[in-house]
Design an enzyme around this catalytic site. Structure first.
Site, PDB file in Angstrom:
ATOM      1  CB  CYS A 243      -0.876   0.010   1.231  1.00 54.66           C
ATOM      2  SG  CYS A 243      -1.907  -1.444   1.351  1.00 54.66           S
ATOM      3  CB  VAL A 244       3.825   2.177  -1.457  1.00 53.72           C
ATOM      4  CG1 VAL A 244       4.059   1.626  -2.837  1.00 53.72           C
ATOM      5  CG2 VAL A 244       4.840   3.256  -1.107  1.00 53.72           C
TER       6      VAL A 244
END
Lengths: 428, 350
Positions: A243-244
């Site tokens: 989750c970047v």
């Protein structure tokens, strides 16, 4: 090690009675798909499956991961080893690919760090995912579960969906079969052949706190750099749990179709010798960065190479790892080329990287993620458009009746640091 | 046929054929139509552009009265209602280069029309104005006149038509340090392999991002008399009052917040949270002290280790935030802190 990769072209996608490939159309039994995705995961409370085709006026947001449906037809192991199938080493035998379609997992985990895909309009130019027939899965989970559990639930659901759809290609005759034979480094022609010996250094983001990648199901931040065969990557040995920022996260689809590996294999034996691939991590602490860069450079050096391509994931903190790799390789007389994106500010006037070394003298820029884009409204939104204002790259007034104004950063894969796209940035 | 674009040309006293050093003190004046190098421009792009007027100012007058001179020149230019402005070329003439830069910058900002100048790379006008202008690179002397005029005309036409300027190399202007995206003819991966092959063969290649030079700040000597010093807290980790009242962006922050902590002894997860989009917020939201250590600093204050805590803390998000923005925030924050006698800052990132 030999892998035959059979491509089954998919040119349309539709709901149908049975999940199967009919000609060049992938038909999907919607109910069965949803049941397979849910599996036995009690954390999932609802799943909506939607189709989105290239050129449609559709916006999908917030997207977590993209996965390509593939199936292992012959050879040891199965797809996504360590997560979906067992832990046998994959990468040989035969694998079929449903080429032209993908599974998207949609749902707000962190909010900041999911992304957007426009199927039509000017935004479609920035992402290869806009050109795919997409099965978008909007997945909701139980209230109160941790973000880490939420991430895992969506990650596994996406992989299950890709495996389920991939099964439809098991008995289909591929339109095209590529044969990849990977030789041991010692079996390669000696340096006298005149072709440069090149290795690939494959950085995987592994910062913890939802910035994780998985190798055979192992969390990369606990793994020392190691060798991997290109064909293992094609069989799903590397999975994204990231989750970047959307623009430069390497999705599972990117790993399955790694463009650096493809370019090196294409030129292997003609312009260069593709000697091997080393996967390494990008952890947060200086100690880990030093350990991993030393160790990975040792492996590369041991392969006896002339040059290395380095790919990256994320920005800011991993810039430090990337600079260490460039410096340590050049200091050993090994030429390095680094793929990176830039965060040069909205006006393009600030320095682009958080760390530098004069030894990083051959960089390929895949674009300035801060540059602003304006995207008109779409007729249909899968997910929830309002999240844009909290997303990395969005602003409080990003959403208006004129559509979305935000940084390029919000688009999935727009500045992919495996070099998947055509975008670049230059000084003007 | 499209109507011709109207251009005004700016020159110094010498190129306007008024005189040399002895005339360098003249104030802004105008001449109808092209003069001197303007005739060359008219020859090159006469089909598309008409030089309707020439505005002239003496180099000494300009450099000694920059503000008045700029205003005066601008007023004359504005009178022609032009579509674009050309200035120079100034070659290696320092005062003239600075004047051309100042005129073009004012035209771009205030009249919002394209303005192009040209000068030698070492002209002091380049360093002052290259970021805000397109400056065509010339030779040091008037030997380069024709080449410069051609490039200036071409670039001015592109900008006046709303077309992209092209790269510095192909359009002949001095790189402005501004990064712009474009679609290349090959993927990043293919470009990387080709660049590496050229590098290994010793063939010429061009890095797509030359390494910048970083600002390095020398640390001050250790603080003496901590027990009497006022300490302030600043974080780039995004800890803000719940609801993020200043709407600090989760990435590429364009603003920071200043929050009153008088009487606040600790940060409750019910009233504070992080706005940062670059890390998993779970742990910072569970206990905001993990990013902004107010609790321990209050302990130190009570124990007399520090003189006192500044009544406000400052917060922004350091996630992809540009150096230019960060520098601006720092300038403002440092102004407050110096004014209020703060002796040291605890700066926490993530």
């Amino acid at each position: 090690m030999v892998l035959e990769l059979g491509r089954i072209p998919i040119e349309d996608i539709d709901w149908g009675r049975e999940t199967s490939v009919e000609g060049r159309t992938l038909q999907i039994n919607r109910q069965e798909l949803i049941e397979k995705i849910r599996g036995s995961d009690s954390r999932i409370t609802s799943i909506m499956a939607e189709l989105a085709r290239p050129g449609e006026s559709v916006r999908i947001i917030p997207v977590k991961d993209v996965v390509e449906p593939r199936v292992k037809v012959e050879g040891r192991g199965g797809m996504f080893p360590g997560l979906i199938s067992g832990v046998e080493t994959v990468g040989h035998g035969r694998t079929h690919v449903l080429d032209g379609c993908s599974v998207l997992t949609v749902g707000q985990i962190v909010g900041f760090q999911e992304g957007m895909i426009d199927m039509g309009g000017p935004g479609a130019r920035y992402s290869s995912f806009s050109k795919l027939l997409n099965v978008a899965l909007v997945i909701k989970v139980k209230e109160g579960i941790s973000k880490h559990e939420h991430e895992e639930a969506l990650r596994m659901a996406g992989l299950r969906a890709a495996v389920y759809l991939g099964e439809a290609g098991r008995r289909v005759k591929p339109a095209e079969v590529s044969r990849f034979e990977i030789s041991a480094p010692s079996g390669l022609k000696p340096i006298t052949s005149g072709l440069p010996r090149i290795a690939y250094l494959y950085m995987l983001l592994s910062q913890g706190l939802l910035h994780d990648s998985y190798l055979y199901g192992r969390d990369m931040k606990t793994v020392l750099p190691t060798f991997i065969m290109p064909t293992e990557v094609m069989d799903g040995a590397i999975v994204s749990g990231n989750c970047v920022s959307a623009c430069d996260k390497n999705t599972t689809y990117h790993h399955q179709n790694n463009p650096v590996i493809n370019e090196l294999l294409k030129r292997d034996g003609r312009e260069l010798h593709f000697v091997g691939t080393v996967v390494t991590n990008a952890n947060v602490t200086l100690r880990d960065k030093e350990r991993s860069s030393d160790y990975a450079v040792k492996l590369v050096e041991w392969l006896g190479v002339d040059g290395v391509i380095i790919s990256k994931e994320g920005f800011g903190n991993p810039d430090a790892d990337a600079m260490m790799y460039c410096a340590k390789l050049e200091e050993r007389g090994i030429g390095a080329t680094l793929l990176t994106d830039e965060f040069a500010g909205v006006d393009g006037g600030s320095q682009s990287l958080a760390d530098t070394t004069p030894l990083a003298n051959a960089l390929v820029s895949v674009g300035n993620a801060n540059e602003m884009i304006a995207l008109p409204p779409m007729d249909r939104v899968i997910g929830d458009e309002r999240i844009i204002e909290k997303m990395a790259g969005g602003q409080p007034a990003s959403l208006s009746e004129r559509g979305i104004t935000a940084e390029l950063q919000v688009i999935m894969g727009a500045t992919n640091e495996l070099g998947f796209e055509f975008l670049s940035s230059r000084e003007e | 046929m499209e109507p011709k674009l109207k251009a005004v040309h700016y020159l110094n006293q010498f190129f306007a054929q008024i005189g040399g050093e002895q005339m360098a003190g003249i104030k802004p004046l105008q001449k109808v139509g092209p003069v001197g190098p303007g005739l060359l421009f008219q020859q090159i792009c006469g089909d598309d552009v008409e030089i309707v007027g020439t505005v002239v100012c003496g180099d000494n007058y300009f450099s000694e009265n920059i503000q008045q001179a700029t205003d005066g020149v601008l007023a004359l230019i504005k009178g022609y209602e032009p579509d674009l402005v050309l200035a120079g070329p100034a070659f290696n003439a320092g005062r003239y280069g600075v004047a051309c830069g100042a005129v073009c910058e004012a035209v771009t900002l205030r009249l919002k029309i394209p303005a192009i100048t040209a000068m030698f790379g070492e002209n002091p006008g380049v360093e002052l104005y290259r970021k805000s202008l397109y400056i065509v690179e010339t030779q040091a002397t008037t030997l380069g006149m024709k080449d410069a005029a051609q490039k200036m005309a071409q670039l001015a036409l592109r900008l006046a038509r709303g077309e992209p300027p092209g790269s510095p190399a192909e359009a002949g202007y001095i790189a402005r340090g501004i990064r712009r995206n474009f679609f290349a003819s090959q993927t990043g991966a293919a470009r990387a392999v080709e660049m590496l092959l050229r590098k290994l063969k010793g063939e010429p290649y061009t890095t797509e991002y030359p390494m910048p030079t970083f600002d390095r700040v020398e640390p001050l000597p250790p603080l003496e008399g901590l027990s009497e010093a006022t300490i302030a807290l600043i974080t780039s980790g995004g800890i803000v009052p719940k609801g993020n009242p200043d709407h600090i962006e989760s990435s590429s922050a364009s603003r920071y917040g200043r929050y009153d902590i008088r009487g606040v002894m600790s940060l409750s997860p019910r009233t504070y949270e992080t706005a940062h989009g670059g890390y998993d917020p779970t742990f910072a939201n569970e206990d905001p002290h993990r990013v902004l250590p107010l609790d321990v600093v209050r302990d130190l204050e009570r124990e007399g280790v520090i003189g006192g805590l500044y009544p406000y803390y400052y917060a922004t998000v350091g996630n992809g935030t540009s150096v230019a923005s960060a520098r601006e925030f720092a300038r403002e924050i440092a102004g407050d802190l110096v004014r209020d006698g703060v002796k040291a800052v605890l700066l926490s990132s993530t």
